[in-house]
Design an enzyme around this catalytic site. Structure first.
Site, PDB file in Angstrom:
ATOM      1  N   GLU A  90      55.222  26.405  43.427  1.00  0.00           N
ATOM      2  CA  GLU A  90      55.745  27.046  42.228  1.00  0.00           C
ATOM      3  C   GLU A  90      56.624  28.239  42.614  1.00  0.00           C
ATOM      4  OE1 GLU A  90      52.902  25.994  38.637  1.00  0.00           O
ATOM      5  OE2 GLU A  90      52.079  27.650  39.793  1.00  0.00           O
ATOM      6  N   CYS A 103      60.718  35.036  42.616  1.00  0.00           N
ATOM      7  CA  CYS A 103      59.487  35.136  43.405  1.00  0.00           C
ATOM      8  C   CYS A 103      59.312  33.829  44.183  1.00  0.00           C
ATOM      9  CB  CYS A 103      58.319  35.386  42.445  1.00  0.00           C
ATOM     10  SG  CYS A 103      56.731  35.511  43.278  1.00  0.00           S
ATOM     11  N   CYS A 114      41.803  34.777  49.779  1.00  0.00           N
ATOM     12  CA  CYS A 114      41.440  35.983  49.026  1.00  0.00           C
ATOM     13  C   CYS A 114      40.674  35.552  47.775  1.00  0.00           C
ATOM     14  CB  CYS A 114      42.688  36.773  48.644  1.00  0.00           C
ATOM     15  SG  CYS A 114      43.703  37.190  50.071  1.00  0.00           S
ATOM     16  N   CYS A 117      42.306  35.262  44.147  1.00  0.00           N
ATOM     17  CA  CYS A 117      43.612  34.612  44.012  1.00  0.00           C
ATOM     18  C   CYS A 117      43.486  33.118  43.754  1.00  0.00           C
ATOM     19  CB  CYS A 117      44.418  34.857  45.282  1.00  0.00           C
ATOM     20  SG  CYS A 117      45.995  33.985  45.304  1.00  0.00           S
ATOM     21  N   CYS A 341      51.080  37.242  38.807  1.00  0.00           N
ATOM     22  CA  CYS A 341      50.582  37.429  40.176  1.00  0.00           C
ATOM     23  C   CYS A 341      49.253  36.726  40.378  1.00  0.00           C
ATOM     24  CB  CYS A 341      50.320  38.901  40.458  1.00  0.00           C
ATOM     25  SG  CYS A 341      51.768  39.867  40.478  1.00  0.00           S
TER      26      CYS A 341
HETATM   27  N1  SAH Z   1      50.292  36.195  49.970  1.00  0.00           N
HETATM   28  C1  SAH Z   1      50.978  37.384  49.757  1.00  0.00           C
HETATM   29  C2  SAH Z   1      51.936  37.374  48.608  1.00  0.00           C
HETATM   30  C3  SAH Z   1      51.557  36.641  47.347  1.00  0.00           C
HETATM   31  S1  SAH Z   1      50.519  37.325  46.155  1.00  0.00           S
HETATM   32  C4  SAH Z   1      50.008  38.509  49.554  1.00  0.00           C
HETATM   33  O1  SAH Z   1      48.840  38.245  49.373  1.00  0.00           O
HETATM   34  O2  SAH Z   1      50.433  39.652  49.609  1.00  0.00           O
HETATM   35  C5  SAH Z   1      51.318  38.672  45.297  1.00  0.00           C
HETATM   36  C6  SAH Z   1      50.315  39.733  44.872  1.00  0.00           C
HETATM   37  O3  SAH Z   1      49.437  39.282  43.817  1.00  0.00           O
HETATM   38  C7  SAH Z   1      49.412  40.131  46.017  1.00  0.00           C
HETATM   39  O4  SAH Z   1      49.278  41.513  46.071  1.00  0.00           O
HETATM   40  C8  SAH Z   1      48.113  39.479  45.635  1.00  0.00           C
HETATM   41  O5  SAH Z   1      47.027  40.085  46.246  1.00  0.00           O
HETATM   42  C9  SAH Z   1      48.111  39.652  44.138  1.00  0.00           C
HETATM   43  N2  SAH Z   1      47.162  38.789  43.432  1.00  0.00           N
HETATM   44  C10 SAH Z   1      46.531  37.682  43.886  1.00  0.00           C
HETATM   45  N3  SAH Z   1      45.725  37.184  42.932  1.00  0.00           N
HETATM   46  C11 SAH Z   1      45.833  37.980  41.854  1.00  0.00           C
HETATM   47  C12 SAH Z   1      45.270  37.964  40.548  1.00  0.00           C
HETATM   48  N4  SAH Z   1      44.454  36.995  40.156  1.00  0.00           N
HETATM   49  N5  SAH Z   1      45.631  38.941  39.696  1.00  0.00           N
HETATM   50  C13 SAH Z   1      46.505  39.897  40.056  1.00  0.00           C
HETATM   51  N6  SAH Z   1      47.087  39.950  41.269  1.00  0.00           N
HETATM   52  C14 SAH Z   1      46.755  39.015  42.168  1.00  0.00           C
HETATM   53 FE1  SF4 Z   2      45.600  35.985  49.499  1.00  0.00          FE
HETATM   54 FE2  SF4 Z   2      46.609  34.573  47.482  1.00  0.00          FE
HETATM   55 FE3  SF4 Z   2      48.241  36.096  48.996  1.00  0.00          FE
HETATM   56 FE4  SF4 Z   2      47.117  33.854  49.970  1.00  0.00          FE
HETATM   57  S1  SF4 Z   2      48.594  33.966  48.298  1.00  0.00           S
HETATM   58  S2  SF4 Z   2      47.242  35.833  50.983  1.00  0.00           S
HETATM   59  S3  SF4 Z   2      45.098  33.853  49.011  1.00  0.00           S
HETATM   60  S4  SF4 Z   2      46.601  36.802  47.655  1.00  0.00           S
END
Ligand code: SAH
Ligand code: SF4
Length: 354
Positions: A90, A103, A114, A117, A341
């Site tokens: 996506e 993005c 994580c 996420c 996000c």
């Molecule tokens: N993988 C990279 C970039 C993608 S995520 C990273 O983790 O940095 C972009 C941002 O959204 C990151 O800061 C991530 O931690 C945050 N994020 C992930 N899941 C989320 C959620 N459910 N609600 C809000 N932010 C979230």
């Molecule tokens: Fe963590 Fe999601 Fe970023 Fe992957 S995409 S590093 S699981 S926040």
């Protein structure tokens, strides 16, 4: 048959030379592909017909296939793109008043796991190629008809945030090739100040970002102590906060220009949102030039967390601001189409099945 999208200038020169052509063809092809957005060799009017034909016999200029396109009530647009092997990611466009950010995803799924996420729950399939990373931007441009590349001041697709699916620094080489293509002055010509790479904290790669690309850095910090960070981000066991902060310092020292780092902080109720934790956070980032970005948690089906209340977020923000740190609260965009996000996912997406 080979795709020309995603080849570095050097790689393109190798191809051109193999065809027995002079190096200036690289410049011509580059402009057609990345400045004009052309995908058909017959449109390359400064290239003679016989060469157009030979190019078409050996190469193509790809775009990912659009599986779905969704528009949010707030004008955020999300695509599900499919690549040649059927794998999907996506990509989101987030418009601001007179500009906007694309993005980009860097992997199909993500192996970092994580806990908060959605992408993390789908597991990891594979890295995207440089062409597939650049291709998302180009397909987004097609969608808005923004070719040839407008000047910096007038473009809508003005910024790139590498914050989609996947951990960009786990796909480092392809990320670097892709960002160099986006930044090349003869093509798409995004300035490095308009590109932000977000990482969950692959500390050993962070300093290289400064020298290889010089783009802006965002770090998914999300916790002020190893104890809490270990619970929500498995990567912290490999690169604990001390290593991460050290890497950030090195990145900042290696940059040619002063540039703050954005510390992303997703606000999880009763996990990382206390006043005491805000103070710990301030101690943690000593010696760094940072800006915080507080992200209300975006829920997804089956998620184990809740967002902090507005009050808790504002209390937390006040502590940071009183210590002179910018700490804006990120406005969630595209929630109605699951484009916010941490909500991206390209398999078993309930909403996609509709
Ligand atoms: N993988 C990279 C970039 C993608 S995520 C990273 O983790 O940095 C972009 C941002 O959204 C990151 O800061 C991530 O931690 C945050 N994020 C992930 N899941 C989320 C959620 N459910 N609600 C809000 N932010 C979230
Ligand atoms: Fe963590 Fe999601 Fe970023 Fe992957 S995409 S590093 S699981 S926040």
């Amino acid at each position: 048959m080979k795709d020309l999208v995603g080849l570095s200038r050097e790689a393109l020169l190798t191809e051109v030379t193999a065809l027995g052509e002079k190096p200036f063809r690289v410049k011509q092809l580059w402009q057609w592909i990345y400045n004009k957005g052309v995908t058909d060799f017959t449109q390359m009017t400064n290239i003679a017909k016989p060469l157009q034909k030979r190019l078409a016999e050996n190469y193509f200029i790809s775009r990912p296939q659009i599986v779905t396109e969704k528009n949010s009530t707030d004008k955020t647009r999300k695509w599900l793109f499919r690549f040649a092997d059927g794998k999907e990611v996506e990509t989101v466009y987030i418009p601001e008043e007179d500009r906007g950010a694309v993005c980009l995803s860097t992997q199909v799924g993500c192996q970092m796991g994580c806990r908060f996420c959605h992408t993390g729950t789908q597991g990891f399939t594979r890295n995207l190629t440089a062409g597939e990373i650049v291709g998302q931007f180009m397909a987004a441009r097609d969608s808005y008809g923004e070719w040839p590349s407008p000047t910096d001041e007038t473009r809508f697709l003005s910024n790139v945030v590498v914050m989609g699916m996947g951990e960009p620094l786990m796909n480092y080489d392809n990320l670097v090739t892709a960002m160099r293509i986006l930044m090349d002055g003869e093509g798409i010509a995004l300035s490095k100040r308009r590109i932000t790479v977000s990482t969950s904290g692959i500390a050993d790669k962070i300093p290289n970002l400064a020298t290889d690309l010089g783009v802006k850095l965002a770090v998914s910090l999300h916790a002020p102590t190893d104890d809490i960070r270990n619970q929500i981000m498995p990567i912290n066991r490999r690169f604990p906060l001390k290593d991460l902060m050290e890497a950030c310092k090195e990145y900042q020292q290696k940059l040619e220009h002063r540039q703050y780092i954005t510390m992303e902080y997703v606000m999880l109720k009763d996990v990382n949102d206390s006043i005491e934790q805000a103070h710990q956070l301030i101690d943690l980032v000593k010696g760094l030039e940072v800006k915080f970005n507080l992200i209300p948690f975006n829920p997804w089906d089956g998620c184990p967390y809740e967002s902090s209340s507005n009050n808790a977020i504002r209390r937390f923000q006040k502590v940071l601001e009183d210590a002179w740190f910018p700490a804006p609260i990120r406005v969630s965009r595209g929630q109605d189409i699951m484009a916010a996000c941490g909500q991206l996912k390209s398999v078993f997406h309930k909403e996609q099945k509709k």
